[in-house]
Design a protein around this motif. Structure first.
Motif, PDB file in Angstrom:
ATOM      1  N   ARG A 125       0.894  -1.258   0.059  1.00 30.55           N
ATOM      2  CA  ARG A 125       0.033  -0.033   0.007  1.00 30.55           C
ATOM      3  C   ARG A 125       0.729   1.238   0.097  1.00 30.55           C
ATOM      4  N   THR A 126       1.910   1.257   0.752  1.00 31.79           N
ATOM      5  CA  THR A 126       2.967   2.461   0.794  1.00 31.79           C
ATOM      6  C   THR A 126       3.448   2.691  -0.577  1.00 31.79           C
ATOM      7  N   GLN A 127       3.869   1.638  -1.268  1.00 32.79           N
ATOM      8  CA  GLN A 127       4.584   1.325  -2.484  1.00 32.79           C
ATOM      9  C   GLN A 127       3.494   2.188  -3.508  1.00 32.79           C
ATOM     10  N   VAL A 128       2.276   1.556  -3.653  1.00 31.97           N
ATOM     11  CA  VAL A 128       1.500   2.118  -4.464  1.00 31.97           C
ATOM     12  C   VAL A 128       1.209   3.560  -4.274  1.00 31.97           C
ATOM     13  N   THR A 129       0.879   3.955  -3.233  1.00 26.71           N
ATOM     14  CA  THR A 129       0.733   5.447  -2.979  1.00 26.71           C
ATOM     15  C   THR A 129       1.784   6.448  -3.510  1.00 26.71           C
ATOM     16  N   LEU A 130       2.957   5.901  -3.207  1.00 28.10           N
ATOM     17  CA  LEU A 130       4.203   6.729  -3.601  1.00 28.10           C
ATOM     18  C   LEU A 130       4.233   6.526  -5.358  1.00 28.10           C
ATOM     19  N   ILE A 131       3.936   5.310  -5.844  1.00 28.40           N
ATOM     20  CA  ILE A 131       4.024   5.297  -7.061  1.00 28.40           C
ATOM     21  C   ILE A 131       2.904   6.202  -7.993  1.00 28.40           C
ATOM     22  N   MET A 132       1.875   6.058  -7.442  1.00 26.65           N
ATOM     23  CA  MET A 132       0.919   7.135  -7.894  1.00 26.65           C
ATOM     24  C   MET A 132       1.066   8.514  -7.787  1.00 26.65           C
ATOM     25  N   ARG A 133       1.858   9.230  -6.792  1.00 28.50           N
ATOM     26  CA  ARG A 133       2.159  10.406  -6.694  1.00 28.50           C
ATOM     27  C   ARG A 133       3.390  10.721  -7.700  1.00 28.50           C
ATOM     28  N   ILE A 134       4.215   9.686  -7.742  1.00 32.27           N
ATOM     29  CA  ILE A 134       5.230   9.937  -8.745  1.00 32.27           C
ATOM     30  C   ILE A 134       4.691  10.051 -10.172  1.00 32.27           C
ATOM     31  N   VAL A 135       3.831   9.057 -10.424  1.00 33.80           N
ATOM     32  CA  VAL A 135       3.096   9.057 -11.897  1.00 33.80           C
ATOM     33  C   VAL A 135       2.296  10.388 -12.123  1.00 33.80           C
ATOM     34  N   ASP A 193      11.369  -0.917   2.631  1.00 31.63           N
ATOM     35  CA  ASP A 193      10.367  -1.413   3.617  1.00 31.63           C
ATOM     36  C   ASP A 193      10.801  -0.993   4.915  1.00 31.63           C
ATOM     37  N   MET A 194      11.290   0.302   5.080  1.00 30.39           N
ATOM     38  CA  MET A 194      11.590   0.760   6.539  1.00 30.39           C
ATOM     39  C   MET A 194      10.284   0.945   7.326  1.00 30.39           C
ATOM     40  N   VAL A 195       9.308   1.861   6.685  1.00 34.47           N
ATOM     41  CA  VAL A 195       8.082   2.206   7.532  1.00 34.47           C
ATOM     42  C   VAL A 195       6.978   2.001   6.468  1.00 34.47           C
ATOM     43  N   ARG A 196       5.726   1.597   6.775  1.00 35.00           N
ATOM     44  CA  ARG A 196       4.726   1.411   5.831  1.00 35.00           C
ATOM     45  C   ARG A 196       3.532   2.157   6.428  1.00 35.00           C
ATOM     46  N   ILE A 197       2.509   2.655   5.752  1.00 34.20           N
ATOM     47  CA  ILE A 197       1.285   3.084   6.098  1.00 34.20           C
ATOM     48  C   ILE A 197       0.578   2.043   6.960  1.00 34.20           C
ATOM     49  N   GLY A 198       0.361   2.654   8.198  1.00 32.83           N
ATOM     50  CA  GLY A 198      -0.345   1.609   9.164  1.00 32.83           C
ATOM     51  C   GLY A 198       0.274   1.042  10.283  1.00 32.83           C
ATOM     52  N   ASP A 199       1.783   1.154  10.019  1.00 31.30           N
ATOM     53  CA  ASP A 199       2.741   0.797  11.202  1.00 31.30           C
ATOM     54  C   ASP A 199       2.609   1.808  12.382  1.00 31.30           C
ATOM     55  N   GLY A 208       2.443   6.465  17.647  1.00 32.43           N
ATOM     56  CA  GLY A 208       1.332   6.850  16.987  1.00 32.43           C
ATOM     57  C   GLY A 208       1.355   5.704  15.716  1.00 32.43           C
ATOM     58  N   VAL A 209       0.393   5.993  14.858  1.00 32.09           N
ATOM     59  CA  VAL A 209       0.388   5.122  13.732  1.00 32.09           C
ATOM     60  C   VAL A 209       0.432   6.129  12.288  1.00 32.09           C
ATOM     61  N   VAL A 210       1.361   5.453  11.473  1.00 27.91           N
ATOM     62  CA  VAL A 210       1.786   6.110  10.191  1.00 27.91           C
ATOM     63  C   VAL A 210       0.457   6.277   9.328  1.00 27.91           C
ATOM     64  N   GLU A 211      -0.061   7.605   9.059  1.00 29.08           N
ATOM     65  CA  GLU A 211      -1.127   7.922   8.474  1.00 29.08           C
ATOM     66  C   GLU A 211      -0.964   8.120   6.840  1.00 29.08           C
ATOM     67  N   GLY A 212      -0.009   8.644   6.584  1.00 32.21           N
ATOM     68  CA  GLY A 212       0.312   8.922   5.110  1.00 32.21           C
ATOM     69  C   GLY A 212       1.695   9.088   4.854  1.00 32.21           C
ATOM     70  N   VAL A 213       2.106   8.714   3.638  1.00 31.31           N
ATOM     71  CA  VAL A 213       3.585   8.890   3.374  1.00 31.31           C
ATOM     72  C   VAL A 213       3.692   9.463   1.813  1.00 31.31           C
ATOM     73  N   THR A 214       4.276  10.557   1.594  1.00 33.23           N
ATOM     74  CA  THR A 214       4.571  11.262   0.395  1.00 33.23           C
ATOM     75  C   THR A 214       6.142  11.035   0.271  1.00 33.23           C
ATOM     76  N   LEU A 215       6.490  11.734  -1.045  1.00 31.36           N
ATOM     77  CA  LEU A 215       7.805  11.844  -1.417  1.00 31.36           C
ATOM     78  C   LEU A 215       8.509  12.820  -0.547  1.00 31.36           C
ATOM     79  N   THR A 216       8.007  13.836   0.089  1.00 29.11           N
ATOM     80  CA  THR A 216       8.924  14.769   1.030  1.00 29.11           C
ATOM     81  C   THR A 216       8.672  14.628   2.583  1.00 29.11           C
ATOM     82  N   PHE A 217       7.244  14.190   2.906  1.00 30.58           N
ATOM     83  CA  PHE A 217       7.000  14.201   4.507  1.00 30.58           C
ATOM     84  C   PHE A 217       6.217  12.648   4.687  1.00 30.58           C
TER      85      PHE A 217
END
Length: 374
Positions: A125-135, A193-199, A208-217
């Motif tokens: 899920r984390t990888q998919v989110t970042l791939i979509m932001r890159i595309v 695979d260091m940190v993922r959404i939902g970790d 806390g819980v990781v809620e969102g991951v972008t390319l910068t924050f």
């Protein structure tokens, strides 16, 4: 009048042709979805309908607008053609982003349904989110560049820009060093695979819980519903706790300070009774032992296990609360106390060993022999 009728005919024909093509495409996608319900791709592609219609309509008008013999349109033929080209480029970029999103989301949905490991699902899920932001970013930049190249002034400017690209690149690299560092750190987090959404993580002393991951924050939602926004370079340059890494099952401890005469065996039985009635305990393991002593107390450690960090927190609070309440009700003498009474006197033999000047058994001091001091 003839030119006006031709204008209406071209516009109406373009709209009707667009609606017919959109209806046919939607019909084919619905049939494909009915034949293959296990594949969510066809249903997701139906969401691309608006972008497909805008793209088709603009393309038809771009190819047929010169056939309209309407004088106001001929007077602004270049401007109209450029406007249609800009809309066509924007619609094409929108269509590419929507199709890519449907394909990526469909792949993620099929993977999530076929994988039982939640950690792998969060990683994908984390990888998919970042791939979509890159595309999205790449398509947006390419579309913006294509739009600018439709203007002759920008086309002439391109030669001088390319000639000075080396110097500009060096200056931009130095100025955006921090941004580029976060950008590459985002790639490292996505595919390392260091940190993922939902970790569940502990960063800067906050749980806390990781809620969102972008390319910068990266955004962390704390237990009290606060949001902590941190640069992704923080997670590549500093140590942090990831409680979801390697599985979500966890073991926790509860420490209690008690008096030295505490009935530890009874506490151990009470702990088992508490855990048997606690839904947050997963039954994998438990223990109670005295791990340390001080001059006034002993340190009792209780170990509990749980399915995930949330259940572990609940189990620890339940054990702590009920053990303290049981001690206060049934064994109040086991709670920590501050001694205010006098210490018990030591036997004479021990006193003599500690102080040779103390009188031995059967002996009296000179003062006692003389009957006191006169």
């Amino acid at each position: 009048m003839n030119s006006l009728l031709r204008l209406l005919a071209v516009m109406g024909g373009s709209i009707l042709l667009t609606l017919a093509a959109g209806w046919l495409i939607d019909l084919l996608l619905r049939r494909a979805d009915a034949r293959h319900p296990e594949t969510p791709l066809w249903n997701m592609l139906r969401r691309c309908g608006p972008s497909v219609r805008v793209l088709l309509l603009t393309a038809i008008l771009r190819g047929a607008y010169r056939q309209i013999a309407w004088q106001p349109l001929r007077d602004h033929e270049t401007a109209v053609g450029r406007a249609l080209t800009l809309v066509l480029i924007g619609a094409g970029a929108w269509f590419v982003v929507r199709v890519t999103s449907a394909v990526v989301e469909s792949s993620y949905a099929r993977y999530a349904l076929g994988t039982r490991d939640p950690s792998r699902v969060r990683r994908v899920r984390t990888q998919v989110t970042l791939i979509m932001r890159i595309v999205t970013a790449v398509v947006g930049v390419v579309a913006a560049a294509a739009m600018l190249l439709t203007f002759p002034a920008f086309r002439a400017l391109g030669t001088s820009v390319l000639a000075s690209a080396g110097i500009i690149g060096i200056v931009a690299g130095v100025a955006a060093q921090s941004t580029l560092g976060n950008l590459f750190a985002g790639f490292q987090i996505a595919f390392g695979d260091m940190v993922r959404i939902g970790d569940t993580v502990v960063v800067a002393g906050e749980w806390g819980v990781v809620e969102g991951v972008t390319l910068t924050f990266l955004a962390v939602r704390t237990w009290d519903e606060r949001r902590i926004t941190m640069p992704v370079s923080y997670f590549t340059g500093r140590p942090f706790e990831n409680w979801s890494r390697g599985g979500i099952q966890m073991t926790g401890t509860v420490f209690l300070h008690c008096d030295h005469i505490t009935p530890v065996a009874l506490m151990r039985e009470k702990l088992k009774e508490i855990l048997d009635g606690c839904e947050a305990w997963d039954g994998r393991g438990w223990d109670l032992a005295v791990t340390d002593t001080t001059p006034s107390t002993i340190v009792v450690r209780a170990i509990v296990t749980a399915r995930d960090p949330d259940d572990l927190w609940t189990a620890r609070c339940t054990v702590r609360e009920q053990l303290v309440g049981w001690l206060a009700e049934k064994h109040p003498y086991a709670l920590p106390r501050v001694a205010t009474s006098k210490a018990a006197p030591a036997p004479r033999e021990e006193a003599q060993a500690a102080d040779p000047r103390a009188p031995r058994t059967g002996e009296t001091s000179d003062c006692s022999a003389r009957g006191g001091i006169s």
